[in-house]
Design an enzyme around this catalytic site. Sequence first.
Site, PDB file in Angstrom:
ATOM      1  N   ASN A   7       0.799  -1.207  -0.224  1.00 10.34           N
ATOM      2  CA  ASN A   7       0.194   0.005   0.026  1.00 10.34           C
ATOM      3  C   ASN A   7       0.705   1.826   0.027  1.00 10.34           C
ATOM      4  O   ASN A   7       1.361   1.269   1.033  1.00 10.34           O
ATOM      5  CB  ASN A   7      -0.816   0.168   1.146  1.00 10.34           C
ATOM      6  N   LYS A   9       0.139   4.409   0.132  1.00  6.92           N
ATOM      7  CA  LYS A   9      -0.819   5.573   0.392  1.00  6.92           C
ATOM      8  C   LYS A   9      -0.368   6.501  -0.735  1.00  6.92           C
ATOM      9  O   LYS A   9      -0.496   6.167  -2.010  1.00  6.92           O
ATOM     10  CB  LYS A   9       0.023   5.462   1.909  1.00  6.92           C
ATOM     11  N   HIS A  94      -9.272   1.163   5.016  1.00  5.29           N
ATOM     12  CA  HIS A  94      -8.036   1.755   5.898  1.00  5.29           C
ATOM     13  C   HIS A  94      -8.222   2.250   6.965  1.00  5.29           C
ATOM     14  O   HIS A  94      -9.783   3.473   7.101  1.00  5.29           O
ATOM     15  CB  HIS A  94      -7.227   2.305   4.656  1.00  5.29           C
ATOM     16  N   GLU A  96      -6.752   4.807   7.269  1.00  5.30           N
ATOM     17  CA  GLU A  96      -6.731   6.470   7.278  1.00  5.30           C
ATOM     18  C   GLU A  96      -8.144   7.025   6.861  1.00  5.30           C
ATOM     19  O   GLU A  96      -8.075   7.863   6.653  1.00  5.30           O
ATOM     20  CB  GLU A  96      -5.313   6.905   6.888  1.00  5.30           C
ATOM     21  N   GLU A 165      -5.340  -4.301  10.954  1.00  3.98           N
ATOM     22  CA  GLU A 165      -4.487  -3.223  11.112  1.00  3.98           C
ATOM     23  C   GLU A 165      -4.730  -3.107  12.810  1.00  3.98           C
ATOM     24  O   GLU A 165      -5.806  -1.526  11.729  1.00  3.98           O
ATOM     25  CB  GLU A 165      -4.461  -2.604   9.741  1.00  3.98           C
ATOM     26  N   GLY A 171       2.275   2.617  11.108  1.00  3.10           N
ATOM     27  CA  GLY A 171       3.490   4.198  10.233  1.00  3.10           C
ATOM     28  C   GLY A 171       4.004   3.826  11.788  1.00  3.10           C
ATOM     29  O   GLY A 171       4.226   5.418  11.892  1.00  3.10           O
ATOM     30  N   SER A 202       3.722  -1.534  10.492  1.00  2.60           N
ATOM     31  CA  SER A 202       5.054  -1.467  10.998  1.00  2.60           C
ATOM     32  C   SER A 202       5.726  -3.247   9.963  1.00  2.60           C
ATOM     33  O   SER A 202       6.377  -3.191  10.933  1.00  2.60           O
ATOM     34  CB  SER A 202       5.222  -1.260  12.146  1.00  2.60           C
TER      35      SER A 202
HETATM   36  C1  PEP Z   1      -0.376   0.238   5.545  1.00  6.41           C
HETATM   37  O1  PEP Z   1      -0.700   1.288   5.004  1.00  6.41           O
HETATM   38  O2  PEP Z   1      -1.749  -0.233   5.571  1.00  6.41           O
HETATM   39  C2  PEP Z   1       0.800   0.501   7.130  1.00  6.41           C
HETATM   40  C3  PEP Z   1       0.294  -0.948   6.978  1.00  6.41           C
HETATM   41  O3  PEP Z   1       1.643   0.958   7.098  1.00  6.41           O
HETATM   42  P1  PEP Z   1       3.228   0.599   7.444  1.00  6.41           P
HETATM   43  O4  PEP Z   1       3.329  -0.660   6.997  1.00  6.41           O
HETATM   44  O5  PEP Z   1       4.110   1.743   7.355  1.00  6.41           O
HETATM   45  O6  PEP Z   1       2.713   0.630   9.614  1.00  6.41           O
END
Ligand code: PEP
Length: 241
Positions: A7, A9, A94, A96, A165, A171, A202
């Site tokens: 992803n 973003k 997601h 975000e 998640e 992040g 992460s």
């Molecule tokens: C994500 O964008 O879904 C995500 C898990 O980001 P990160 O791996 O940076 O934590």
Amino acid sequence: MKLIVANWKMNKTPKETKEYLETFLRLIEGVDDNVEILICPPFTSLCIAWDILKGSKVKLGAQNCHYEQKGAFTGEISLDMLKELGVSYVIVGHSERRWIFGETDELINKKVIACLEKGIRPILCVGEKMEEREAGMTLKVIESQLKLALSGLDEVSERIDIAYEPVWAIGSGNPATPEDAQLVHSFIKELLGKVRVLYGGSVNPQNAGEFLSMPDVDGLLVGGASLDPSSFAQIVKVSQR
Ligand code: PEP
């Protein structure tokens, strides 16, 4: 089959996308077909990405969609538009989108239904916030998000993927432990039956293997560590072991 998702973003221009994908395809040459690999660039890079990925073992996904087919929805992108660009998966709900852009469970439900109607596979994201975790509400939150997002749908488990998640892990450089992820993943399967459940938050080349060694972790959703082609290629390679 395991599913490993990048992803991106709001990162990478079309030019950067081209450079990344050419390098990435070279790096994963010889990788077996026993893992599904999916890249979700921003909308503006889908066209160039499909030109490069068409015919390769890497699939193309989008990070969002609108649930209506067309019309007066300024700034939105429909599933027909995405389909024509080679998109076969869409990330829906997601965190975000939920917490920065105010997406509700009701809206997410409409998007999931629209994806299924169009034959695009949704990756439905669920996850608790830190305060919910600290209040011991993780499983309650997950159950509620799943119920609402899948409301009105029967027997979807084979046509959808779920990404667990935890919001606090995204992040942050502070992933869940593989054991905590396992607990939530097995709970999701108790609720939905045989569904593929990915972990996100992460993930990096160093910890990917530990997550994937858990019996109910069926793949990974990777943000930050997917932005570099060699780091994402390493994660793909770890998933094959
Ligand atoms: C994500 O964008 O879904 C995500 C898990 O980001 P990160 O791996 O940076 O934590």
